[in-house]
Design a protein around this motif. Structure first.
Motif, short mmCIF file in Angstrom:
data_model
loop_
_atom_site.label_atom_id
_atom_site.label_comp_id
_atom_site.label_asym_id
_atom_site.label_seq_id
_atom_site.Cartn_x
_atom_site.Cartn_y
_atom_site.Cartn_z
N ASP A 272 0.84 -1.20 0.00
CA ASP A 272 0.00 0.00 0.00
C ASP A 272 0.87 1.24 0.00
OD1 ASP A 272 -2.46 1.51 0.25
OD2 ASP A 272 -1.82 1.94 2.28
N ALA A 273 0.73 2.09 -1.00
CA ALA A 273 1.48 3.34 -1.05
C ALA A 273 1.14 4.18 0.17
CB ALA A 273 1.15 4.09 -2.33
N GLY A 274 2.17 4.61 0.86
CA GLY A 274 1.97 5.45 2.03
C GLY A 274 1.99 4.71 3.34
N CYS A 275 2.03 3.36 3.31
CA CYS A 275 2.02 2.59 4.55
C CYS A 275 3.44 2.31 5.01
CB CYS A 275 1.26 1.27 4.35
SG CYS A 275 1.00 0.32 5.87
N ASP A 276 3.71 2.57 6.26
CA ASP A 276 5.01 2.27 6.88
C ASP A 276 4.73 1.77 8.28
OD1 ASP A 276 7.69 1.98 7.25
OD2 ASP A 276 8.18 4.11 7.18
N VAL A 277 5.59 0.90 8.79
CA VAL A 277 5.29 0.24 10.05
C VAL A 277 6.58 -0.26 10.69
CG1 VAL A 277 4.97 -2.03 8.96
CG2 VAL A 277 3.79 -1.52 11.11
N LEU A 278 6.57 -0.34 12.00
CA LEU A 278 7.65 -1.00 12.73
C LEU A 278 7.06 -1.83 13.85
CD1 LEU A 278 8.02 0.78 15.57
CD2 LEU A 278 9.26 2.31 14.06
N ALA A 279 7.86 -2.76 14.37
CA ALA A 279 7.43 -3.63 15.47
C ALA A 279 8.43 -3.47 16.61
CB ALA A 279 7.38 -5.09 15.02
N ILE A 280 7.91 -3.40 17.84
CA ILE A 280 8.75 -3.13 19.01
C ILE A 280 8.73 -4.33 19.94
CG2 ILE A 280 9.17 -1.58 20.95
CD1 ILE A 280 7.57 0.57 19.44
N PRO A 281 9.81 -5.12 20.03
CA PRO A 281 9.86 -6.20 21.01
C PRO A 281 9.75 -5.63 22.43
CG PRO A 281 11.70 -6.32 19.47
CD PRO A 281 11.05 -4.99 19.28
N HIS A 282 8.98 -6.31 23.28
CA HIS A 282 8.88 -5.77 24.64
C HIS A 282 9.16 -6.80 25.72
CE1 HIS A 282 4.75 -7.24 25.44
NE2 HIS A 282 4.38 -6.75 24.28
N ASN A 283 9.65 -6.25 26.84
CA ASN A 283 10.16 -6.97 28.01
C ASN A 283 10.73 -8.36 27.69
OD1 ASN A 283 7.13 -7.30 27.94
ND2 ASN A 283 7.49 -8.69 29.66
N PRO A 284 11.88 -8.39 27.01
CA PRO A 284 12.53 -9.68 26.74
C PRO A 284 12.99 -10.40 28.00
CG PRO A 284 14.00 -7.86 26.18
CD PRO A 284 12.65 -7.26 26.46
N ASN A 285 12.99 -9.70 29.15
CA ASN A 285 13.34 -10.36 30.41
C ASN A 285 12.43 -11.55 30.70
OD1 ASN A 285 11.29 -8.23 30.91
ND2 ASN A 285 11.39 -8.93 33.02
N LEU A 286 11.23 -11.57 30.12
CA LEU A 286 10.29 -12.66 30.36
C LEU A 286 10.13 -13.56 29.13
CD1 LEU A 286 7.49 -10.75 32.34
CD2 LEU A 286 9.51 -11.94 33.22
N SER A 287 11.12 -13.56 28.26
CA SER A 287 11.00 -14.32 27.01
C SER A 287 11.59 -15.71 27.09
CB SER A 287 11.65 -13.55 25.86
OG SER A 287 13.07 -13.52 26.00
N GLY A 288 12.16 -16.09 28.23
CA GLY A 288 12.75 -17.41 28.33
C GLY A 288 13.83 -17.67 27.30
N GLY A 289 14.50 -16.60 26.86
CA GLY A 289 15.58 -16.73 25.89
C GLY A 289 15.16 -16.75 24.44
N LEU A 290 13.88 -16.50 24.15
CA LEU A 290 13.38 -16.64 22.78
C LEU A 290 13.39 -15.34 21.97
CD1 LEU A 290 10.27 -18.96 23.35
CD2 LEU A 290 12.63 -19.60 22.84
N MET A 291 13.50 -14.19 22.62
CA MET A 291 13.30 -12.93 21.91
C MET A 291 14.40 -12.64 20.90
SD MET A 291 11.17 -10.38 21.62
CE MET A 291 10.24 -10.06 23.13
N PHE A 292 15.65 -12.84 21.29
CA PHE A 292 16.78 -12.45 20.44
C PHE A 292 17.59 -13.68 20.05
CE2 PHE A 292 16.14 -8.48 23.02
CZ PHE A 292 15.66 -7.70 21.98
N ARG A 293 17.02 -14.49 19.18
CA ARG A 293 17.71 -15.68 18.72
C ARG A 293 18.69 -15.32 17.60
NH1 ARG A 293 12.79 -18.60 15.30
NH2 ARG A 293 13.16 -17.56 13.29
N ASP A 294 19.66 -16.20 17.35
CA ASP A 294 20.50 -16.04 16.16
C ASP A 294 19.61 -16.09 14.92
OD1 ASP A 294 22.67 -16.01 17.80
OD2 ASP A 294 23.62 -17.81 16.97
N PRO A 295 19.79 -15.16 13.99
CA PRO A 295 18.99 -15.22 12.76
C PRO A 295 19.19 -16.54 12.03
CG PRO A 295 20.12 -13.11 12.94
CD PRO A 295 20.68 -13.99 14.01
#
Length: 686
Positions: A272-295
């Motif tokens: 869609d022309a004009g659409c822009d978006v970002l995603a914000i990871p939140h409180n990774p302290n409770l992610s059990g190690g899953l939030m920032f995995r090796d790509p």
């Protein structure tokens, strides 16, 4: 797609982060609906609005909250919370709203002490439809499904039963349509109605006039939590061009956030022309190690960098900067003792499972430091990002910092320790806050350096990561890196202009210099929170710079430098009144040079600003109930206060936590040091 005021513009222009400098504000602008822009700016203008009268090329700090739930979220509604997105924006703008008390009655008046500059309501995408069916239309058969009746109940026990059912739906791959409420009612239409309402509320409260007093963003929360391990993201749209639905875990499958990015690219960035978006990871302290995995692929690494330029460092479920256990005097890959700040003992969302003062789930059990995933903490992820670049050529963890509240009471920015009404409806109202959520906190704020208080400018600031997080107060913090800054720059009237012209701000990458004797210099400036009427800001104690790097042996390292201020300034609090004693600084500024810099090593640097000690919210509320955590008579006072609460219907140990001995706790203290964390500046070796 909703185009509204937005005309078709070149979507390819939105695929790239804006390149900005304070010295080049006049660049070519894309016209909107054939209207020539009235004011040039160092960012793309994608919406039709009046030019802001208070535009500032050197940027101003905008304070906001990008993590806000209303009654459209199942876990808000089942807590007797009845405010909708419109009410949440009213609260953010300084108006009073009504919240439930501990009995579920709508008796509490809540009002923030100072309005915010910007806010996004981010209700859970998962279960938007079923909650609509269960709560909006009594003429629908689904409205009368037993679980819906439990959801609307005023009984605390019934609400907890409903909560268990909803959490089961939200935490698995079972789609919302599998609910029998959706068989009896139209959950697809319910989802569409609530998603449209979220957009409408954002539009209704967005100030498009030249005053530019308040900015809103359409958004939602993508809430994946396999085995209660948090991988949630807040999805924030740049303008009113958004996806047709709020993409949820049911659309992507669990543990599949790369699919979220893929669908956002297909339906927004490319779709869609004009659409822009970002995603914000939140409180990774409770992610059990899953939030920032090796790509798992090059595409995953580049998509993370594009879609997730910033992450939520602090919110009401603890801080995710770093971790240090005072009792054992050990840290999670750190020796930084200040990493004991607002930590949760568990590593998953089970930490919320306390009822009548007792932990009700094994998932909330403390996790030993040796078993706590290092990348639950942002600093460790930043360090590992340097290591991954050495191995694969790409650092996927070049993210900026923001804070937010994660309020489920529709109270964006309600992070004031002395004005904290709780964030979970009746579940942490009144005495329940101390009884069941003692180790939570009011959360933090997101701060974005922007030229004006408008969507394009603030969104561009997030894209380039010129952001910082605070633990709830509002100090004004600048952080720049360069090679030729004068040591006297703090005294210069054109400090900011010189800093931009000769270096990069927080969030930037500084080109490595291999010349003999070259050492990077960093300017850090902090002004104390100016406070509000009746609520003065706290003096500053000191500023630190945290450095992370990879040594010659391929091992990540870190070091904390005190660069300005005084850790031993003698400031404290009066144990009877909690009033501050002693003094600190109104402002701190310095130019610091890294004498240990090695041009062969990748590194990052960020600033941490510490205020003088103040009383924690729990201490203030304990004292208000007649229980003083500092007193030798604390236990007797707690028993007396509990008698009155038990007569009102409370159960269990009501005020006992007020008397916890901090010497026996790894993270808790009755006083805290509020703080701010800037986004890092990176230096990449050749």
């Amino acid at each position: 797609m909703r185009n509204g005021f937005i005309a078709a513009i070149l979507s390819t222009a939105l695929l790239l982060p804006c390149v900005l400098t304070a010295q080049t504000p006049e660049i070519e602008q894309v016209s909107v609906k054939g209207v020539e822009p009235k004011q040039n700016a160092p960012f793309e203008r994608t919406e039709l609005r009046e030019p802001c009268s208070n535009y500032d090329a050197q940027r101003r700090p905008m304070f906001g909250d990008l993590h806000v739930h209303t009654r459209y979220s199942f876990d808000s509604y089942i807590s007797s919370q009845r405010n909708d997105p419109w009410n949440a924006y009213r609260y953010a703008k300084g108006e009073a709203i009504t919240l439930p008390d501990e009995d579920g009655k709508q008796t509490i008046t809540a009002q923030i002490q100072r309005p915010l500059d910007f806010t996004a309501v981010t209700d859970h995408a998962e279960l938007l439809g079923p909650i609509n069916v269960c709560t909006e239309n009594p003429w629908s058969m689904g409205y009368w499904w037993p679980h819906c009746i439990l959801t609307r109940s005023d009984s605390y026990i019934a609400q907890l039963v409903a909560a268990n059912w909803w959490v089961g739906k939200a935490s698995t791959n079972v789609g919302a349509s599998e609910s029998f409420a959706c068989t009896l009612g139209d959950c697809e239409q319910g989802h569409a109605d609530f998603w449209q309402n979220i957009q409408d509320a954002a539009e209704d409260h967005y100030d498009r006039s030249s005053e530019c007093s308040f900015t809103t963003f359409a958004g939602y929360e993508y809430s994946d939590a396999p085995e209660h391990k948090n991988m949630h993201r807040n999805v924030i749209f740049r303008n009113e061009n958004v996806t047709d639905t709020a993409i949820s875990t049911y659309d992507t499958g669990s543990y599949n956030f790369p699919e979220l990015w893929l669908q956002l690219r297909e339906q927004c960035i490319d779709g869609d022309a004009g659409c822009d978006v970002l995603a914000i990871p939140h409180n990774p302290n409770l992610s059990g190690g899953l939030m920032f995995r090796d790509p798992e692929s090059e595409r995953e690494a580049t998509d993370r960098l594009f879609f997730e330029p910033i992450m939520e460092l602090v919110q009401h479920k603890a801080s995710s900067e770093c971790r240090f256990d005072r009792l054992r005097a050990i840290g999670l890959d750190t020796e930084d003792e200040l990493c004991d700040f607002e930590q949760a003992v568990a590593d998953n969302l089970g930490m919320l499972g306390t009822l009548h003062g007792e932990v009700a789930t094994d998932r909330a059990a403390p996790v030993a430091m040796e078993d706590f995933a290092p990348r639950n903490m942002a600093r460790n992820a930043l360090k590992d990002g340097l290591l991954l670049r050495q191995k694969n050529g790409t650092n996927p963890f070049q993210f900026g910092f923001i804070g937010s509240t994660d309020t489920h009471s529709a109270t964006p920015g309600g992070a004031e320790e002395d004005n904290y009404a709780g964030h979970l409806g009746r579940r942490d109202a009144g005495y329940r806050n101390l009884q069941d959520h003692f180790f939570d906190n009011p959360g933090g704020l997101a701060v974005v350096w922007a030229e004006e208080n408008a969507r394009d400018s603030i969104f561009s600031g997030m894209r380039r990561k010129e952001t910082y997080a605070t633990s709830g107060t509002r100090p004004v913090v600048r952080f720049f890196g360069g090679w030729n800054y004068s040591e006297e720059l703090c005294e210069s009237d054109d400090m900011v202009a010189s800093a931009y012209a000769n270096g990069v701000p927080m969030g930037g990458r500084l080109e490595a210099v291999n010349a003999e004797g070259a050492k990077p210099r960093f300017i850090v400036s902090a002004l104390k929170d100016s406070g509000s009427e009746g609520h003065p800001g706290t003096d500053l104690q000191r500023v630190q710079i945290i450095k992370g790097w990879v040594d010659a042996n391929g091992t990540t390292q870190e070091q904390v430098f005190d660069v300005v201020g005084d850790a031993d300034n003698g400031a404290s609090v009066n144990p009877q009144s909690c009033k501050p004693t002693g003094s600190g600084a109104q402002a701190l500024c310095t130019v610091w040079r890294d004498e240990q810099y090695n041009p062969a090593q990748d590194a990052f640097y960020y600033a941490r600003v510490l205020e003088n000690p103040t009383c924690r919210w729990s201490t203030l509320q304990c004292q208000a109930a007649g229980v003083n955590p500092f007193s030798e008579q604390c236990n007797a006072q707690a028993n007396t206060a509990a008698e009155a609460a038990l007569e009102r219907g409370a159960k269990g140990d009501v005020y006992g936590k007020c008397c916890i001995d901090p010497a026996a706790e790894p993270f808790y203290t009755p006083t805290i040091q509020e703080r701010a964390w800037t986004t890092p500046i990176w230096i990449e070796a050749d």
